[in-house]
Design an enzyme around this catalytic site. Sequence first.
Site, PDB file in Angstrom:
ATOM      1  N   ASP A  31     151.755  66.563   2.632  1.00  0.00           N
ATOM      2  CA  ASP A  31     150.431  66.468   3.241  1.00  0.00           C
ATOM      3  C   ASP A  31     150.482  65.478   4.405  1.00  0.00           C
ATOM      4  O   ASP A  31     151.080  64.409   4.297  1.00  0.00           O
ATOM      5  CB  ASP A  31     149.398  66.024   2.197  1.00  0.00           C
ATOM      6  CG  ASP A  31     147.976  66.294   2.650  1.00  0.00           C
ATOM      7  OD1 ASP A  31     147.321  67.169   2.047  1.00  0.00           O
ATOM      8  OD2 ASP A  31     147.515  65.648   3.611  1.00  0.00           O
ATOM      9  N   ASN A  86     140.906  72.730  -4.333  1.00  0.00           N
ATOM     10  CA  ASN A  86     139.512  72.641  -3.916  1.00  0.00           C
ATOM     11  C   ASN A  86     139.029  74.030  -3.521  1.00  0.00           C
ATOM     12  O   ASN A  86     139.739  74.768  -2.827  1.00  0.00           O
ATOM     13  CB  ASN A  86     139.376  71.683  -2.726  1.00  0.00           C
ATOM     14  CG  ASN A  86     139.706  70.252  -3.116  1.00  0.00           C
ATOM     15  OD1 ASN A  86     139.349  69.802  -4.202  1.00  0.00           O
ATOM     16  ND2 ASN A  86     140.392  69.536  -2.241  1.00  0.00           N
ATOM     17  N   HIS A  99     145.715  76.476  -1.311  1.00  0.00           N
ATOM     18  CA  HIS A  99     146.757  75.444  -1.414  1.00  0.00           C
ATOM     19  C   HIS A  99     146.545  74.623  -2.674  1.00  0.00           C
ATOM     20  O   HIS A  99     145.423  74.338  -3.065  1.00  0.00           O
ATOM     21  CB  HIS A  99     146.788  74.542  -0.180  1.00  0.00           C
ATOM     22  CG  HIS A  99     145.466  73.944   0.184  1.00  0.00           C
ATOM     23  ND1 HIS A  99     144.498  74.642   0.865  1.00  0.00           N
ATOM     24  CD2 HIS A  99     144.943  72.721  -0.048  1.00  0.00           C
ATOM     25  CE1 HIS A  99     143.442  73.882   1.044  1.00  0.00           C
ATOM     26  NE2 HIS A  99     143.679  72.700   0.483  1.00  0.00           N
ATOM     27  N   HIS A 101     147.334  71.009  -4.253  1.00  0.00           N
ATOM     28  CA  HIS A 101     147.772  69.636  -4.001  1.00  0.00           C
ATOM     29  C   HIS A 101     148.547  69.141  -5.220  1.00  0.00           C
ATOM     30  O   HIS A 101     148.104  69.335  -6.358  1.00  0.00           O
ATOM     31  CB  HIS A 101     146.573  68.686  -3.863  1.00  0.00           C
ATOM     32  CG  HIS A 101     145.663  68.935  -2.707  1.00  0.00           C
ATOM     33  ND1 HIS A 101     145.705  68.172  -1.558  1.00  0.00           N
ATOM     34  CD2 HIS A 101     144.662  69.827  -2.520  1.00  0.00           C
ATOM     35  CE1 HIS A 101     144.758  68.582  -0.722  1.00  0.00           C
ATOM     36  NE2 HIS A 101     144.108  69.587  -1.283  1.00  0.00           N
TER      37      HIS A 101
HETATM   38  P1  5GP Z   1     141.707  70.507   1.335  1.00  0.00           P
HETATM   39  O1  5GP Z   1     140.820  69.352   1.720  1.00  0.00           O
HETATM   40  O2  5GP Z   1     141.347  71.758   2.104  1.00  0.00           O
HETATM   41  O3  5GP Z   1     141.819  70.735  -0.141  1.00  0.00           O
HETATM   42  O4  5GP Z   1     143.157  70.070   1.757  1.00  0.00           O
HETATM   43  C1  5GP Z   1     143.709  70.289   3.018  1.00  0.00           C
HETATM   44  C2  5GP Z   1     144.837  69.307   3.153  1.00  0.00           C
HETATM   45  O5  5GP Z   1     145.630  69.698   4.271  1.00  0.00           O
HETATM   46  C3  5GP Z   1     144.374  67.876   3.411  1.00  0.00           C
HETATM   47  O6  5GP Z   1     144.861  67.032   2.381  1.00  0.00           O
HETATM   48  C4  5GP Z   1     144.958  67.551   4.787  1.00  0.00           C
HETATM   49  O7  5GP Z   1     145.419  66.219   4.882  1.00  0.00           O
HETATM   50  C5  5GP Z   1     146.088  68.549   4.906  1.00  0.00           C
HETATM   51  N1  5GP Z   1     146.376  68.939   6.278  1.00  0.00           N
HETATM   52  C6  5GP Z   1     145.465  69.252   7.241  1.00  0.00           C
HETATM   53  N2  5GP Z   1     146.100  69.583   8.379  1.00  0.00           N
HETATM   54  C7  5GP Z   1     147.432  69.460   8.138  1.00  0.00           C
HETATM   55  C8  5GP Z   1     148.598  69.667   8.941  1.00  0.00           C
HETATM   56  O8  5GP Z   1     148.557  70.025  10.123  1.00  0.00           O
HETATM   57  N3  5GP Z   1     149.806  69.442   8.345  1.00  0.00           N
HETATM   58  C9  5GP Z   1     149.911  69.033   7.039  1.00  0.00           C
HETATM   59  N4  5GP Z   1     151.152  68.831   6.569  1.00  0.00           N
HETATM   60  N5  5GP Z   1     148.834  68.841   6.250  1.00  0.00           N
HETATM   61  C10 5GP Z   1     147.618  69.051   6.790  1.00  0.00           C
END
Ligand code: 5GP
Length: 113
Positions: A31, A86, A99, A101
């Site tokens: 992440d 999420n 995704h 985590h």
């Molecule tokens: P969500 O909040 O949708 O469950 O998680 C999305 C995750 O993707 C977040 O933890 C965020 O930090 C991660 N993320 C967003 N953009 C990027 C990116 O460009 N590269 C990587 N490696 N992670 C990302």
Amino acid sequence: MPDNCLFCKIIRGEIPAAKLYEDEDLLAFRDIAPQAPTHFLVIPKKHLSGPAAVSEEDERIVGKMLRVGSEIARKEGIPEFRVVFNNGAQAGQTVFHLHMHILGGRDMHWPPG
Ligand code: 5GP
Ligand code: ZN
């Protein structure tokens, strides 16, 4: 694969990521904004918008996400870890490509807040 999906772009190699694992079904990468000492994401290569978009035909891949994610966690030195999916903006989803985590390396709290 939607052209404008961030994680589809990572799968296609259009945006770099610190990859931990890749096969024909899945990709795992760190992440970009880690919320624990170890924090990585496991995603299916098939674009699904989130947990609620998983259909019967995707069940094998979702199970594989858990198996492979656990194996990566062990290799990363976090045999104890938190798994988070999420679903929807109110739940904290910001990227609308399914995704998982995996977070570890510190004490976790419940409820998550
Ligand atoms: P969500 O909040 O949708 O469950 O998680 C999305 C995750 O993707 C977040 O933890 C965020 O930090 C991660 N993320 C967003 N953009 C990027 C990116 O460009 N590269 C990587 N490696 N992670 C990302
Ligand atoms: Zn996508």
